[in-house]
Each structure stands twice: as structure tokens, then as C-alpha cells.
Write a protein that holds these residues in place. Structure first.
Motif, PDB file in Angstrom:
ATOM      1  N   ILE A  26      21.050   5.404  46.237  1.00 58.70           N
ATOM      2  CA  ILE A  26      20.725   6.790  46.527  1.00 58.70           C
ATOM      3  C   ILE A  26      21.743   7.715  45.861  1.00 58.70           C
ATOM      4  CG2 ILE A  26      20.523   8.502  48.357  1.00 58.70           C
ATOM      5  CD1 ILE A  26      19.556   6.250  50.179  1.00 58.70           C
ATOM      6  N   CYS A  27      23.000   7.338  45.859  1.00 59.50           N
ATOM      7  CA  CYS A  27      24.064   8.205  45.330  1.00 59.50           C
ATOM      8  C   CYS A  27      24.067   8.276  43.807  1.00 59.50           C
ATOM      9  CB  CYS A  27      25.427   7.707  45.796  1.00 59.50           C
ATOM     10  SG  CYS A  27      25.610   7.719  47.575  1.00 59.50           S
ATOM     11  N   THR A  28      24.089   7.118  43.159  1.00 61.95           N
ATOM     12  CA  THR A  28      24.265   7.094  41.706  1.00 61.95           C
ATOM     13  C   THR A  28      22.971   6.943  40.935  1.00 61.95           C
ATOM     14  OG1 THR A  28      24.602   4.705  41.689  1.00 61.95           O
ATOM     15  CG2 THR A  28      26.557   6.107  41.954  1.00 61.95           C
ATOM     16  N   GLY A  29      21.917   6.467  41.582  1.00 61.88           N
ATOM     17  CA  GLY A  29      20.655   6.245  40.893  1.00 61.88           C
ATOM     18  C   GLY A  29      20.600   4.925  40.147  1.00 61.88           C
ATOM     19  N   GLU A  30      21.632   4.101  40.278  1.00 66.27           N
ATOM     20  CA  GLU A  30      21.654   2.808  39.616  1.00 66.27           C
ATOM     21  C   GLU A  30      20.551   1.918  40.187  1.00 66.27           C
ATOM     22  OE1 GLU A  30      25.300   0.159  38.472  1.00 66.27           O
ATOM     23  OE2 GLU A  30      24.745  -0.237  40.555  1.00 66.27           O
ATOM     24  N   ALA A  33      17.313  -5.113  39.355  1.00 65.41           N
ATOM     25  CA  ALA A  33      16.125  -5.922  39.628  1.00 65.41           C
ATOM     26  C   ALA A  33      16.549  -7.342  39.983  1.00 65.41           C
ATOM     27  CB  ALA A  33      15.207  -5.943  38.416  1.00 65.41           C
ATOM     28  N   GLY A  34      15.785  -7.937  40.884  1.00 65.01           N
ATOM     29  CA  GLY A  34      16.074  -9.300  41.278  1.00 65.01           C
ATOM     30  C   GLY A  34      15.032  -9.801  42.254  1.00 65.01           C
ATOM     31  N   ARG A  50      18.314   0.170  33.135  1.00 65.82           N
ATOM     32  CA  ARG A  50      18.791   1.461  32.640  1.00 65.82           C
ATOM     33  C   ARG A  50      17.636   2.381  32.278  1.00 65.82           C
ATOM     34  NH1 ARG A  50      22.820  -1.910  29.173  1.00 65.82           N
ATOM     35  NH2 ARG A  50      20.793  -2.560  28.461  1.00 65.82           N
ATOM     36  N   ASP A  51      16.524   1.790  31.856  1.00 65.01           N
ATOM     37  CA  ASP A  51      15.353   2.597  31.497  1.00 65.01           C
ATOM     38  C   ASP A  51      14.093   1.759  31.656  1.00 65.01           C
ATOM     39  OD1 ASP A  51      15.469   0.881  29.321  1.00 65.01           O
ATOM     40  OD2 ASP A  51      16.060   2.415  27.893  1.00 65.01           O
ATOM     41  N   GLY A  52      12.960   2.321  31.253  1.00 64.82           N
ATOM     42  CA  GLY A  52      11.680   1.644  31.415  1.00 64.82           C
ATOM     43  C   GLY A  52      11.562   0.364  30.612  1.00 64.82           C
ATOM     44  N   ARG A  53      12.273   0.292  29.483  1.00 61.64           N
ATOM     45  CA  ARG A  53      12.216  -0.933  28.671  1.00 61.64           C
ATOM     46  C   ARG A  53      12.832  -2.114  29.407  1.00 61.64           C
ATOM     47  NH1 ARG A  53      14.821   1.100  23.256  1.00 61.64           N
ATOM     48  NH2 ARG A  53      16.170   1.970  24.863  1.00 61.64           N
ATOM     49  N   ASP A  54      13.899  -1.855  30.156  1.00 56.83           N
ATOM     50  CA  ASP A  54      14.521  -2.932  30.928  1.00 56.83           C
ATOM     51  C   ASP A  54      13.580  -3.433  32.022  1.00 56.83           C
ATOM     52  OD1 ASP A  54      16.840  -2.851  29.425  1.00 56.83           O
ATOM     53  OD2 ASP A  54      17.860  -1.480  30.807  1.00 56.83           O
ATOM     54  N   LEU A  55      12.856  -2.519  32.650  1.00 60.57           N
ATOM     55  CA  LEU A  55      11.878  -2.918  33.666  1.00 60.57           C
ATOM     56  C   LEU A  55      10.779  -3.761  33.043  1.00 60.57           C
ATOM     57  CD1 LEU A  55      10.653  -2.884  36.492  1.00 60.57           C
ATOM     58  CD2 LEU A  55       9.607  -0.683  35.910  1.00 60.57           C
ATOM     59  N   GLN A  56      10.274  -3.351  31.889  1.00 60.01           N
ATOM     60  CA  GLN A  56       9.232  -4.117  31.208  1.00 60.01           C
ATOM     61  C   GLN A  56       9.736  -5.501  30.797  1.00 60.01           C
ATOM     62  OE1 GLN A  56       6.086  -3.208  31.198  1.00 60.01           O
ATOM     63  NE2 GLN A  56       6.761  -1.374  32.285  1.00 60.01           N
ATOM     64  N   GLU A  57      10.999  -5.589  30.391  1.00 60.58           N
ATOM     65  CA  GLU A  57      11.599  -6.875  30.038  1.00 60.58           C
ATOM     66  C   GLU A  57      11.685  -7.788  31.264  1.00 60.58           C
ATOM     67  OE1 GLU A  57      13.425 -10.018  28.102  1.00 60.58           O
ATOM     68  OE2 GLU A  57      12.366  -8.286  27.264  1.00 60.58           O
ATOM     69  N   PHE A  58      12.069  -7.240  32.410  1.00 61.25           N
ATOM     70  CA  PHE A  58      12.120  -8.009  33.658  1.00 61.25           C
ATOM     71  C   PHE A  58      10.734  -8.536  34.017  1.00 61.25           C
ATOM     72  CE2 PHE A  58      11.620  -7.963  38.333  1.00 61.25           C
ATOM     73  CZ  PHE A  58      12.506  -8.973  38.664  1.00 61.25           C
ATOM     74  N   LEU A  59       9.721  -7.663  33.927  1.00 61.74           N
ATOM     75  CA  LEU A  59       8.350  -8.059  34.259  1.00 61.74           C
ATOM     76  C   LEU A  59       7.856  -9.150  33.314  1.00 61.74           C
ATOM     77  CD1 LEU A  59       6.800  -4.530  34.923  1.00 61.74           C
ATOM     78  CD2 LEU A  59       7.569  -6.189  36.618  1.00 61.74           C
ATOM     79  N   ARG A  60       8.169  -9.017  32.029  1.00 63.52           N
ATOM     80  CA  ARG A  60       7.725 -10.004  31.040  1.00 63.52           C
ATOM     81  C   ARG A  60       8.459 -11.330  31.209  1.00 63.52           C
ATOM     82  NH1 ARG A  60       9.456 -12.421  26.890  1.00 63.52           N
ATOM     83  NH2 ARG A  60      11.401 -11.265  26.814  1.00 63.52           N
TER      84      ARG A  60
END
Length: 73
Positions: A26-30, A33-34, A50-60
Motif C-alpha cells: 500500500i505504501c510503496t506500490g511494490e 508475484a508468487g 515492475r510493469d505489465g511485461r513482468d506480469l505477462q512473463e509470470f503468466l507465461r
């Protein structure tokens, strides 16, 4: 010897035993995923998002559908 690294192997995602989770500060926005064990509540941190690409990499990488991912604060 120097400069050679072993490839890190991803642990296979156990769909029956763990829940994909994104933890957000909540404080830093960091965002991290796990996977979380629903029985013990233990969270296994795998990636910093850090951004949407990292989320897509996690999903893939772990063959997870975005609709299955829960968010925690």
C-alpha cells in the motif's frame, strides 16, 4: 567456470495445491508475484513486477490465467 551460470528451472505450478497471488504494498506500490499455500498461508515469492511485461512473463512462465490470480494488500 567464471561467467557460466546454470539455468534456473522453474518449479512446476501445482494447480491443486497453490494459488497464484500478487502481493502489493500500500505504501510503496511494490508488487511481487508468487504462489500461496491455502492451508498454511505461506507465500512463495517468485518475481518482482515492475510493469505489465513482468506480469505477462509470470503468466507465461507458469502457465497461469490472469483471471486466476488473486491480489493481496
Amino acid at each position: 567456470m567464471f561467467g557460466r551460470r546454470k539455468k534456473q528451472t522453474e518449479a512446476p505450478y501445482d494447480k491443486g495445491g497453490k494459488i497464484p497471488v500478487i502481493r502489493s504494498s500500500i505504501c510503496t506500490g511494490e508488487q511481487v508475484a508468487g504462489f500461496k499455500d491455502p492451508v498454511s498461508g505461506k507465500f512463495e515469492e517468485l518475481m518482482l513486477l515492475r510493469d505489465g511485461r513482468d506480469l505477462q512473463e509470470f503468466l507465461r512462465r507458469y502457465q497461469v490465467v490472469e483471471a486466476d490470480v488473486k491480489r493481496e494488500w
